[in-house]
Design a protein around this motif. Structure first.
Motif, PDB file in Angstrom:
ATOM      1  N   MET A  56      38.556 -95.915  79.881  1.00 22.55           N
ATOM      2  CA  MET A  56      39.906 -95.999  79.530  1.00 22.55           C
ATOM      3  C   MET A  56      40.780 -94.557  79.529  1.00 22.55           C
ATOM      4  N   LEU A  57      39.991 -93.364  79.203  1.00 20.09           N
ATOM      5  CA  LEU A  57      40.611 -92.301  79.280  1.00 20.09           C
ATOM      6  C   LEU A  57      40.953 -91.671  80.719  1.00 20.09           C
ATOM      7  N   ALA A  58      39.900 -92.272  81.659  1.00 21.81           N
ATOM      8  CA  ALA A  58      40.007 -91.870  82.952  1.00 21.81           C
ATOM      9  C   ALA A  58      41.337 -92.675  83.554  1.00 21.81           C
ATOM     10  N   LEU A  59      41.480 -93.743  83.297  1.00 27.48           N
ATOM     11  CA  LEU A  59      42.828 -94.461  83.630  1.00 27.48           C
ATOM     12  C   LEU A  59      44.016 -94.104  83.183  1.00 27.48           C
ATOM     13  N   ILE A  60      44.057 -93.692  82.115  1.00 18.63           N
ATOM     14  CA  ILE A  60      45.029 -93.069  81.234  1.00 18.63           C
ATOM     15  C   ILE A  60      45.463 -91.861  81.893  1.00 18.63           C
ATOM     16  N   GLY A  61      44.420 -91.204  82.366  1.00 16.72           N
ATOM     17  CA  GLY A  61      44.619 -89.838  82.991  1.00 16.72           C
ATOM     18  C   GLY A  61      45.127 -89.926  84.274  1.00 16.72           C
ATOM     19  N   GLY A  62      44.581 -90.817  85.223  1.00 12.91           N
ATOM     20  CA  GLY A  62      45.067 -90.946  86.598  1.00 12.91           C
ATOM     21  C   GLY A  62      46.343 -91.593  86.444  1.00 12.91           C
ATOM     22  N   ILE A  63      46.877 -92.588  85.967  1.00  7.67           N
ATOM     23  CA  ILE A  63      47.742 -93.244  85.989  1.00  7.67           C
ATOM     24  C   ILE A  63      49.184 -92.416  85.267  1.00  7.67           C
ATOM     25  N   ALA A  64      49.051 -92.051  83.860  1.00  2.00           N
ATOM     26  CA  ALA A  64      49.957 -91.455  83.215  1.00  2.00           C
ATOM     27  C   ALA A  64      50.109 -89.818  83.577  1.00  2.00           C
ATOM     28  N   TYR A  65      48.957 -89.093  83.992  1.00  2.00           N
ATOM     29  CA  TYR A  65      49.125 -87.833  84.184  1.00  2.00           C
ATOM     30  C   TYR A  65      48.848 -87.399  85.813  1.00  2.00           C
ATOM     31  N   ARG A  66      48.410 -88.349  86.558  1.00  2.00           N
ATOM     32  CA  ARG A  66      47.960 -88.266  87.639  1.00  2.00           C
ATOM     33  C   ARG A  66      47.056 -86.720  87.808  1.00  2.00           C
ATOM     34  N   THR A  67      45.921 -86.629  86.889  1.00  2.00           N
ATOM     35  CA  THR A  67      44.869 -85.744  87.039  1.00  2.00           C
ATOM     36  C   THR A  67      43.650 -86.643  86.979  1.00  2.00           C
ATOM     37  N   TYR A  68      42.809 -85.890  87.578  1.00  2.00           N
ATOM     38  CA  TYR A  68      41.569 -86.655  87.901  1.00  2.00           C
ATOM     39  C   TYR A  68      40.357 -85.574  87.871  1.00  2.00           C
ATOM     40  N   LEU A  69      40.522 -84.337  87.520  1.00  2.00           N
ATOM     41  CA  LEU A  69      39.358 -83.526  87.627  1.00  2.00           C
ATOM     42  C   LEU A  69      38.307 -83.670  86.469  1.00  2.00           C
TER      43      LEU A  69
END
Length: 186
Positions: A56-69
């Motif tokens: 869930m956090l990874a999806l939020i990070g990828g979609i909302a913040y464009r951060t993947y590291l």
């Protein structure tokens, strides 16, 4: 990451730390040859729950913040832990760290029937045998049931149709692991 929410970063780092604790718990259980089955159940359950949170956090990070590291660190940690376990590195490290203390205990081979800690391992009994000395691991769920010190370097042979006994696997020199078995077909 300057536009990334601090709440998301905190949640992801906390999740990563909890995943690391589960992975370290697994590595420790296998290094100390304690009840690895129970460790797998607890850590596996913990990793399952944390995996859902991480996803869930990874999806939020990828979609909302464009951060993947931060999102790739958890799978990398789990893959690294799995690789170490498959390569038997924790077990081998535990053996190497404990061997000097076990050799000293094997020289004395004092019979005990209570939990005894030697090196990284806890044994529920130590017993002198005609062949040498056996050390029975406490709570051995997966893996060997214990270690045997056999100075001759030759493990006892079982009759071909033995229904019960110990199977020995060489560790090197006079050291073996052993597994108790009972033939369920008998």
């Amino acid at each position: 990451m300057h536009n990334t929410s601090l709440g998301w970063v905190f949640a992801m780092v906390a999740t990563l730390l909890l995943i690391a604790v589960c992975c370290l718990g697994l590595l420790w259980a296998f290094a100390t040859r304690s009840d690895a089955l129970t460790a797998l159940l607890y850590a596996g359950g913990g990793l399952l729950v944390l995996g859902v949170i991480w996803l869930m956090l990874a999806l939020i990070g990828g979609i909302a913040y464009r951060t993947y590291l931060l999102s790739v660190l958890a799978p990398a940690l789990i893959v690294l832990t799995a690789a170490l376990l498959v390569l038997r590195i924790p077990q081998d490290l535990g053996w190497r760290m404990s061997r000097p203390a076990l050799e000293k205990a094997a020289a004395a081979c004092a019979d005990t029937r209570s939990d005894t800690r030697i090196g990284l391992y806890t044994f529920d009994y130590i017993r002198k045998t005609p062949e040498g000395c056996t050390f029975s691991l406490a709570g051995s769920g997966l893996g060997p049931d214990g270690f045997a010190y056999i100075p001759s370097g030759s493990a006892p042979e079982l009759p071909a149709r033995a229904l019960v006994g110990d199977r020995y696997t060489p560790l090197g020199g006079p050291w073996f692991t052993f597994d108790h078995f009972i033939d369920p077909a008998a």
